[in-house]
Design a protein around this motif. Sequence first.
Motif, PDB file in Angstrom:
ATOM      1  N   TYR A   4       0.826  -1.205   0.000  1.00  0.00           N
ATOM      2  CA  TYR A   4       0.000   0.000   0.000  1.00  0.00           C
ATOM      3  C   TYR A   4       0.858   1.253   0.000  1.00  0.00           C
ATOM      4  O   TYR A   4       1.894   1.305   0.656  1.00  0.00           O
ATOM      5  CB  TYR A   4      -0.926   0.029   1.226  1.00  0.00           C
ATOM      6  CG  TYR A   4      -1.995  -1.019   1.152  1.00  0.00           C
ATOM      7  CD1 TYR A   4      -3.109  -0.834   0.341  1.00  0.00           C
ATOM      8  CD2 TYR A   4      -1.878  -2.202   1.856  1.00  0.00           C
ATOM      9  CE1 TYR A   4      -4.084  -1.813   0.239  1.00  0.00           C
ATOM     10  CE2 TYR A   4      -2.849  -3.181   1.772  1.00  0.00           C
ATOM     11  CZ  TYR A   4      -3.948  -2.982   0.962  1.00  0.00           C
ATOM     12  OH  TYR A   4      -4.906  -3.954   0.865  1.00  0.00           O
ATOM     13  N   CYS A   5       0.395   2.230  -0.732  1.00  0.00           N
ATOM     14  CA  CYS A   5       0.951   3.571  -0.670  1.00  0.00           C
ATOM     15  C   CYS A   5       0.041   4.355   0.273  1.00  0.00           C
ATOM     16  O   CYS A   5      -1.180   4.303   0.138  1.00  0.00           O
ATOM     17  CB  CYS A   5       0.924   4.234  -2.039  1.00  0.00           C
ATOM     18  SG  CYS A   5       1.879   3.328  -3.280  1.00  0.00           S
ATOM     19  N   THR A   7      -0.396   8.204   1.842  1.00  0.00           N
ATOM     20  CA  THR A   7       0.003   9.602   1.867  1.00  0.00           C
ATOM     21  C   THR A   7      -0.951  10.353   2.787  1.00  0.00           C
ATOM     22  O   THR A   7      -2.127   9.995   2.879  1.00  0.00           O
ATOM     23  CB  THR A   7       0.044  10.215   0.448  1.00  0.00           C
ATOM     24  OG1 THR A   7       0.576  11.528   0.522  1.00  0.00           O
ATOM     25  CG2 THR A   7      -1.305  10.194  -0.221  1.00  0.00           C
ATOM     26  N   ASP A  40       9.435   4.652   5.147  1.00  0.00           N
ATOM     27  CA  ASP A  40       8.860   5.954   5.511  1.00  0.00           C
ATOM     28  C   ASP A  40       9.890   7.074   5.469  1.00  0.00           C
ATOM     29  O   ASP A  40       9.943   7.910   6.350  1.00  0.00           O
ATOM     30  CB  ASP A  40       8.213   5.890   6.893  1.00  0.00           C
ATOM     31  CG  ASP A  40       9.225   5.745   8.014  1.00  0.00           C
ATOM     32  OD1 ASP A  40      10.415   5.466   7.752  1.00  0.00           O
ATOM     33  OD2 ASP A  40       8.831   5.923   9.183  1.00  0.00           O
ATOM     34  N   PHE A  45       4.612  10.113   3.459  1.00  0.00           N
ATOM     35  CA  PHE A  45       4.342   9.020   2.509  1.00  0.00           C
ATOM     36  C   PHE A  45       4.993   7.752   3.034  1.00  0.00           C
ATOM     37  O   PHE A  45       6.153   7.767   3.430  1.00  0.00           O
ATOM     38  CB  PHE A  45       4.919   9.369   1.136  1.00  0.00           C
ATOM     39  CG  PHE A  45       4.703   8.307   0.101  1.00  0.00           C
ATOM     40  CD1 PHE A  45       3.503   8.225  -0.584  1.00  0.00           C
ATOM     41  CD2 PHE A  45       5.695   7.390  -0.178  1.00  0.00           C
ATOM     42  CE1 PHE A  45       3.304   7.232  -1.550  1.00  0.00           C
ATOM     43  CE2 PHE A  45       5.505   6.405  -1.137  1.00  0.00           C
ATOM     44  CZ  PHE A  45       4.302   6.327  -1.825  1.00  0.00           C
ATOM     45  N   LEU A  47       5.322   3.340   2.233  1.00  0.00           N
ATOM     46  CA  LEU A  47       5.028   2.108   1.498  1.00  0.00           C
ATOM     47  C   LEU A  47       4.950   1.016   2.553  1.00  0.00           C
ATOM     48  O   LEU A  47       5.856   0.897   3.383  1.00  0.00           O
ATOM     49  CB  LEU A  47       6.128   1.786   0.484  1.00  0.00           C
ATOM     50  CG  LEU A  47       6.239   2.736  -0.696  1.00  0.00           C
ATOM     51  CD1 LEU A  47       7.486   2.422  -1.516  1.00  0.00           C
ATOM     52  CD2 LEU A  47       4.992   2.657  -1.565  1.00  0.00           C
ATOM     53  N   ASP A  75      -3.638   0.631  -3.309  1.00  0.00           N
ATOM     54  CA  ASP A  75      -2.895  -0.558  -3.697  1.00  0.00           C
ATOM     55  C   ASP A  75      -2.578  -0.415  -5.180  1.00  0.00           C
ATOM     56  O   ASP A  75      -3.480  -0.486  -6.016  1.00  0.00           O
ATOM     57  CB  ASP A  75      -3.750  -1.795  -3.435  1.00  0.00           C
ATOM     58  CG  ASP A  75      -3.075  -3.097  -3.825  1.00  0.00           C
ATOM     59  OD1 ASP A  75      -2.062  -3.070  -4.561  1.00  0.00           O
ATOM     60  OD2 ASP A  75      -3.575  -4.159  -3.404  1.00  0.00           O
ATOM     61  N   PRO A  76      -1.318  -0.187  -5.543  1.00  0.00           N
ATOM     62  CA  PRO A  76      -1.000   0.035  -6.955  1.00  0.00           C
ATOM     63  C   PRO A  76      -1.226  -1.190  -7.839  1.00  0.00           C
ATOM     64  O   PRO A  76      -1.339  -1.047  -9.056  1.00  0.00           O
ATOM     65  CB  PRO A  76       0.470   0.450  -6.938  1.00  0.00           C
ATOM     66  CG  PRO A  76       1.002   0.028  -5.623  1.00  0.00           C
ATOM     67  CD  PRO A  76      -0.154  -0.053  -4.679  1.00  0.00           C
TER      68      PRO A  76
END
Length: 106
Positions: A4-5, A7, A40, A45, A47, A75-76
């Motif tokens: 997960y990204c 932000t 981090d 932001f 990951l 989730d990219p």
Amino acid sequence: MSVYCVTFTIANKIIGNKTYDERRQRLIDNVREDGLGYWDRTTSFFLVESGLDTNSFAKRAFAVLGSEDVAVVFDPSDMSAASFGDVKDFDVLKSFLSPLTRYKAS
């Protein structure tokens, strides 16, 4: 397993008896799982690896945030996403991340 990204913008004030630093640390604690990937190295932001689906991950991440905080997780791999708070230009964000579930402070 998903990556997960995350932000976010955390308001620099006390909300719900929690300071900026306390809410930021609780956000980290809520998304980080022992033994799984976590990065981090920028101000707002992360990951993060997790075994949770996007909505479950988002609910856990957002649980600590206050009414003036803003966050987005996605989730990219499948572009599933969730937002929290007053996301500026929400429609533009939704055009990139569809479907996008929207959560608000309780």
